[in-house]
Design a protein around this motif. Structure first.
Motif, PDB file in Angstrom:
ATOM      1  N   TYR A  35      84.531  -4.261-127.433  1.00  0.00           N
ATOM      2  CA  TYR A  35      84.045  -2.881-127.456  1.00  0.00           C
ATOM      3  C   TYR A  35      85.104  -1.901-127.927  1.00  0.00           C
ATOM      4  CZ  TYR A  35      80.312  -5.030-124.832  1.00  0.00           C
ATOM      5  OH  TYR A  35      79.287  -5.857-124.455  1.00  0.00           O
ATOM      6  N   GLY A  36      86.194  -2.414-128.459  1.00  0.00           N
ATOM      7  CA  GLY A  36      87.233  -1.546-128.996  1.00  0.00           C
ATOM      8  C   GLY A  36      87.840  -0.652-127.936  1.00  0.00           C
ATOM      9  N   ILE A  37      88.066   0.602-128.276  1.00  0.00           N
ATOM     10  CA  ILE A  37      88.702   1.533-127.350  1.00  0.00           C
ATOM     11  C   ILE A  37      87.874   1.722-126.091  1.00  0.00           C
ATOM     12  CG2 ILE A  37      87.639   3.624-128.305  1.00  0.00           C
ATOM     13  CD1 ILE A  37      91.306   3.205-127.128  1.00  0.00           C
ATOM     14  N   HIS A  38      86.560   1.525-126.194  1.00  0.00           N
ATOM     15  CA  HIS A  38      85.696   1.645-125.012  1.00  0.00           C
ATOM     16  C   HIS A  38      85.990   0.540-123.987  1.00  0.00           C
ATOM     17  CE1 HIS A  38      83.377   3.944-128.059  1.00  0.00           C
ATOM     18  NE2 HIS A  38      83.159   4.736-127.027  1.00  0.00           N
ATOM     19  N   GLY A  39      86.611  -0.549-124.446  1.00  0.00           N
ATOM     20  CA  GLY A  39      87.012  -1.596-123.516  1.00  0.00           C
ATOM     21  C   GLY A  39      87.995  -1.092-122.476  1.00  0.00           C
ATOM     22  N   LEU A  40      88.808  -0.088-122.848  1.00  0.00           N
ATOM     23  CA  LEU A  40      89.729   0.522-121.890  1.00  0.00           C
ATOM     24  C   LEU A  40      88.962   1.183-120.748  1.00  0.00           C
ATOM     25  CD1 LEU A  40      92.196   2.168-124.422  1.00  0.00           C
ATOM     26  CD2 LEU A  40      92.685   0.199-122.963  1.00  0.00           C
ATOM     27  N   TYR A  41      87.859   1.841-121.098  1.00  0.00           N
ATOM     28  CA  TYR A  41      87.034   2.459-120.061  1.00  0.00           C
ATOM     29  C   TYR A  41      86.417   1.381-119.173  1.00  0.00           C
ATOM     30  CZ  TYR A  41      87.228   6.111-123.667  1.00  0.00           C
ATOM     31  OH  TYR A  41      87.653   7.008-124.614  1.00  0.00           O
ATOM     32  N   GLY A  42      86.015   0.279-119.803  1.00  0.00           N
ATOM     33  CA  GLY A  42      85.441  -0.834-119.048  1.00  0.00           C
ATOM     34  C   GLY A  42      86.418  -1.401-118.037  1.00  0.00           C
ATOM     35  N   ILE A  43      87.698  -1.507-118.436  1.00  0.00           N
ATOM     36  CA  ILE A  43      88.734  -1.999-117.527  1.00  0.00           C
ATOM     37  C   ILE A  43      88.889  -1.063-116.336  1.00  0.00           C
ATOM     38  CG2 ILE A  43      91.210  -2.387-117.259  1.00  0.00           C
ATOM     39  CD1 ILE A  43      89.943  -4.661-118.708  1.00  0.00           C
ATOM     40  N   LEU A  44      88.863   0.243-116.584  1.00  0.00           N
ATOM     41  CA  LEU A  44      88.991   1.216-115.499  1.00  0.00           C
ATOM     42  C   LEU A  44      87.826   1.096-114.512  1.00  0.00           C
ATOM     43  CD1 LEU A  44      90.197   4.357-117.501  1.00  0.00           C
ATOM     44  CD2 LEU A  44      91.560   2.873-116.013  1.00  0.00           C
ATOM     45  N   VAL A  45      86.617   0.928-115.047  1.00  0.00           N
ATOM     46  CA  VAL A  45      85.448   0.760-114.184  1.00  0.00           C
ATOM     47  C   VAL A  45      85.571  -0.533-113.379  1.00  0.00           C
ATOM     48  CG1 VAL A  45      82.951   0.347-114.158  1.00  0.00           C
ATOM     49  CG2 VAL A  45      83.907   2.125-115.635  1.00  0.00           C
ATOM     50  N   ALA A  46      85.973  -1.618-114.046  1.00  0.00           N
ATOM     51  CA  ALA A  46      86.114  -2.914-113.365  1.00  0.00           C
ATOM     52  C   ALA A  46      87.171  -2.841-112.270  1.00  0.00           C
ATOM     53  CB  ALA A  46      86.467  -4.000-114.372  1.00  0.00           C
ATOM     54  N   SER A  47      88.276  -2.149-112.541  1.00  0.00           N
ATOM     55  CA  SER A  47      89.339  -2.006-111.543  1.00  0.00           C
ATOM     56  C   SER A  47      88.829  -1.275-110.309  1.00  0.00           C
ATOM     57  CB  SER A  47      90.522  -1.257-112.152  1.00  0.00           C
ATOM     58  OG  SER A  47      91.557  -1.105-111.215  1.00  0.00           O
ATOM     59  N   LEU A  48      88.074  -0.201-110.547  1.00  0.00           N
ATOM     60  CA  LEU A  48      87.484   0.547-109.431  1.00  0.00           C
ATOM     61  C   LEU A  48      86.524  -0.330-108.635  1.00  0.00           C
ATOM     62  CD1 LEU A  48      86.953   3.194-107.896  1.00  0.00           C
ATOM     63  CD2 LEU A  48      85.236   3.759-109.628  1.00  0.00           C
ATOM     64  N   LEU A  49      85.701  -1.096-109.337  1.00  0.00           N
ATOM     65  CA  LEU A  49      84.742  -1.971-108.660  1.00  0.00           C
ATOM     66  C   LEU A  49      85.448  -3.078-107.888  1.00  0.00           C
ATOM     67  CD1 LEU A  49      81.971  -2.286-111.409  1.00  0.00           C
ATOM     68  CD2 LEU A  49      81.825  -1.040-109.241  1.00  0.00           C
ATOM     69  N   PHE A  50      86.486  -3.650-108.469  1.00  0.00           N
ATOM     70  CA  PHE A  50      87.251  -4.681-107.766  1.00  0.00           C
ATOM     71  C   PHE A  50      87.839  -4.105-106.472  1.00  0.00           C
ATOM     72  CE2 PHE A  50      87.894  -7.361-111.737  1.00  0.00           C
ATOM     73  CZ  PHE A  50      87.268  -8.480-111.215  1.00  0.00           C
ATOM     74  N   SER A  51      88.334  -2.863-106.542  1.00  0.00           N
ATOM     75  CA  SER A  51      88.902  -2.221-105.350  1.00  0.00           C
ATOM     76  C   SER A  51      87.835  -1.995-104.289  1.00  0.00           C
ATOM     77  CB  SER A  51      89.547  -0.882-105.736  1.00  0.00           C
ATOM     78  OG  SER A  51      90.638  -1.078-106.604  1.00  0.00           O
ATOM     79  N   LEU A  52      86.674  -1.501-104.713  1.00  0.00           N
ATOM     80  CA  LEU A  52      85.583  -1.236-103.765  1.00  0.00           C
ATOM     81  C   LEU A  52      85.062  -2.528-103.149  1.00  0.00           C
ATOM     82  CD1 LEU A  52      83.598   1.497-105.751  1.00  0.00           C
ATOM     83  CD2 LEU A  52      84.982   1.829-103.698  1.00  0.00           C
ATOM     84  N   VAL A  53      84.824  -3.538-103.993  1.00  0.00           N
ATOM     85  CA  VAL A  53      84.298  -4.821-103.503  1.00  0.00           C
ATOM     86  C   VAL A  53      85.290  -5.477-102.552  1.00  0.00           C
ATOM     87  CG1 VAL A  53      83.689  -7.175-104.186  1.00  0.00           C
ATOM     88  CG2 VAL A  53      82.772  -5.241-105.459  1.00  0.00           C
ATOM     89  N   GLY A  54      86.573  -5.520-102.959  1.00  0.00           N
ATOM     90  CA  GLY A  54      87.585  -6.145-102.116  1.00  0.00           C
ATOM     91  C   GLY A  54      87.729  -5.461-100.771  1.00  0.00           C
ATOM     92  N   SER A  55      87.787  -4.124-100.782  1.00  0.00           N
ATOM     93  CA  SER A  55      87.921  -3.368 -99.537  1.00  0.00           C
ATOM     94  C   SER A  55      86.715  -3.583 -98.625  1.00  0.00           C
ATOM     95  CB  SER A  55      88.070  -1.878 -99.838  1.00  0.00           C
ATOM     96  OG  SER A  55      89.217  -1.638-100.594  1.00  0.00           O
ATOM     97  N   PHE A  56      85.538  -3.542 -99.223  1.00  0.00           N
ATOM     98  CA  PHE A  56      84.309  -3.691 -98.450  1.00  0.00           C
ATOM     99  C   PHE A  56      84.223  -5.072 -97.807  1.00  0.00           C
ATOM    100  CE2 PHE A  56      79.669  -4.559 -98.223  1.00  0.00           C
ATOM    101  CZ  PHE A  56      79.329  -3.549 -97.330  1.00  0.00           C
ATOM    102  N   ILE A  57      84.515  -6.098 -98.591  1.00  0.00           N
ATOM    103  CA  ILE A  57      84.444  -7.469 -98.068  1.00  0.00           C
ATOM    104  C   ILE A  57      85.466  -7.669 -96.951  1.00  0.00           C
ATOM    105  CG2 ILE A  57      84.877  -9.902 -98.621  1.00  0.00           C
ATOM    106  CD1 ILE A  57      83.716  -9.304-101.411  1.00  0.00           C
ATOM    107  N   LEU A  58      86.705  -7.261 -97.182  1.00  0.00           N
ATOM    108  CA  LEU A  58      87.757  -7.462 -96.185  1.00  0.00           C
ATOM    109  C   LEU A  58      87.473  -6.660 -94.914  1.00  0.00           C
ATOM    110  CD1 LEU A  58      90.759  -7.360 -98.645  1.00  0.00           C
ATOM    111  CD2 LEU A  58      90.106  -9.329 -97.244  1.00  0.00           C
ATOM    112  N   TRP A  59      86.930  -5.448 -95.074  1.00  0.00           N
ATOM    113  CA  TRP A  59      86.562  -4.657 -93.902  1.00  0.00           C
ATOM    114  C   TRP A  59      85.469  -5.357 -93.101  1.00  0.00           C
ATOM    115  CZ3 TRP A  59      81.991  -2.353 -92.280  1.00  0.00           C
ATOM    116  CH2 TRP A  59      82.103  -1.486 -91.195  1.00  0.00           C
ATOM    117  N   LYS A  60      84.487  -5.939 -93.789  1.00  0.00           N
ATOM    118  CA  LYS A  60      83.418  -6.684 -93.121  1.00  0.00           C
ATOM    119  C   LYS A  60      83.975  -7.897 -92.383  1.00  0.00           C
ATOM    120  CE  LYS A  60      79.126  -5.122 -94.402  1.00  0.00           C
ATOM    121  NZ  LYS A  60      77.874  -5.154 -93.645  1.00  0.00           N
ATOM    122  N   VAL A  61      84.907  -8.585 -93.025  1.00  0.00           N
ATOM    123  CA  VAL A  61      85.522  -9.759 -92.393  1.00  0.00           C
ATOM    124  C   VAL A  61      86.195  -9.362 -91.087  1.00  0.00           C
ATOM    125  CG1 VAL A  61      87.400 -11.446 -92.623  1.00  0.00           C
ATOM    126  CG2 VAL A  61      85.812 -11.086 -94.523  1.00  0.00           C
TER     127      VAL A  61
END
Length: 342
Positions: A35-61
């Motif tokens: 996706y060219g330069i838009h891939g940078l935006y995709g990485i930022l979104v993925a990083s945010l999602l990884f943070s949210l998913v990881g925090s949520f799962i670990l908090w549930k654990v």
């Protein structure tokens, strides 16, 4: 003590996700570089999602004192269906471990000119030693290896930027993936694709989670770390896209352009990335085995490592093509289970 555990949790999270596909650059090419330069935006979104998913799962654990993934599944799906899903997850964990062994064999053969079996046996032996120390071994190896991966991958990215300049290939973004549609959906699918292994492994990290804050910080730190690593894999592939498009191991192809020593060095980094994923998958599966079978820990570890060797001989590419899509579909289901649990 709590800050040390936060780093351990984040390291295990990162080490679980950053397997052969991530460190090789192939996943980044497929999900973001196209996706060219838009891939940078995709990485930022993925990083945010990884943070949210990881925090949520670990908090549930921590909140529900979950010690293994079966405690997540059975309350939601019931005993019978839950056991079926547990069996499938165990099969996928075994497959993930075998894929990393096969990847080690392929790396030894293609990059170092050694027999494929030698790579499989070395990975099997090293993981066996680490498995003997259970969660202490899992935490220690990730705390050692993950910083090495950070240094190596970031150094490679910076080297490419300074050597080639920050000029993106004019071919980047010319071909779009009809299955992912755009960079936003691609980021969503990428996080889902990687959620299965991370979720299952984090269900076993209760001994390291000393408080809700440790859970939240571990998830955020892990997600940010994954985003940073992905960024430094994305930039070289954007800059050299024309030269590496279609290559099986893009980052190895980039390393070869920077000299033979860099190629060997990145081959070692790639092996370490396979190691962290292999340990995470194997650790959880051995824990599952020990819940159902009597015997000493050392014999369970030995049996598991030996039994996986014939499966690893099937081949890296064959295993990836056949089994990786299943991880993506299972990842969505397991993530939803965590959302709706209790």
């Amino acid at each position: 003590m709590e800050s040390n555990n936060t780093f351990k949790i984040a390291s295990i999270y990162i080490g679980t996700v950053i397997g052969a596909g991530f460190a090789s650059g192939q996943e980044i090419m497929q999900f973001f570089t196209r996706y060219g330069i838009h891939g940078l935006y995709g990485i930022l979104v993925a990083s945010l999602l990884f943070s949210l998913v990881g925090s949520f799962i670990l908090w549930k654990v921590y909140r529900y004192q979950i010690q293994s993934y079966d405690q997540l599944i059975e309350p939601v799906l019931g005993h019978t269906v839950g056991k079926m899903i547990e069996g499938l997850l165990s099969l996928l964990l075994l497959s993930g471990y075998c894929i990393m062994l096969a990847g080690s064999g392929a790396l030894f053969q293609q990059q170092f000119g050694l027999p494929k079996l030698s790579g499989i046996l070395v990975m099997s032996f090293v993981t066996f030693i680490i498995f003997l120390f259970s969660i202490r071994g899992l935490a220690w190896i990730n705390m050692v290896v993950v910083p090495i991966l950070f240094i190596g991958i970031m150094s490679m990215g910076i080297w490419v930027i300074f050597s080639c300049g920050f000029t993106l290939s004019n071919e980047v973004g010319s071909t779009f993936n009809v299955y992912t549609g755009n960079w936003i959906t691609s980021a969503l699918l990428y996080v889902s694709y990687n959620s299965i292994g991370a979720t299952v492994v984090m269900c076993s990290l209760l001994p390291l989670i000393s408080s809700p804050n440790a859970a939240l910080r571990g998830g955020v730190l892990g997600g940010m770390g994954l985003g940073l690593l992905a960024m430094f894999l994305l930039l070289p592939t954007l800059i050299l896209y024309t030269d590496i498009n279609g290559v099986e191991i893009p980052m190895m192809a980039i390393a070869s352009k920077l000299g033979s020593s860099m190629q060997i060095g990145y081959g070692i980094l790639l092996w370490f990335a396979m190691l962290t994923t292999a340990i995470a998958d194997g650790f959880v599966l051995i824990q599952t085995i020990e819940k159902h079978l009597l015997g000493r820990h050392i014999w369970h570890c030995l049996f598991f490592c030996i039994a996986a060797i014939p499966l690893a001989n099937i081949g890296f590419k064959t295993l990836v093509n056949a089994l990786y899509p299943m991880f993506g579909y299972m990842g969505i289901g397991v993530a939803l289970l965590f959302v709706f649990k209790r």
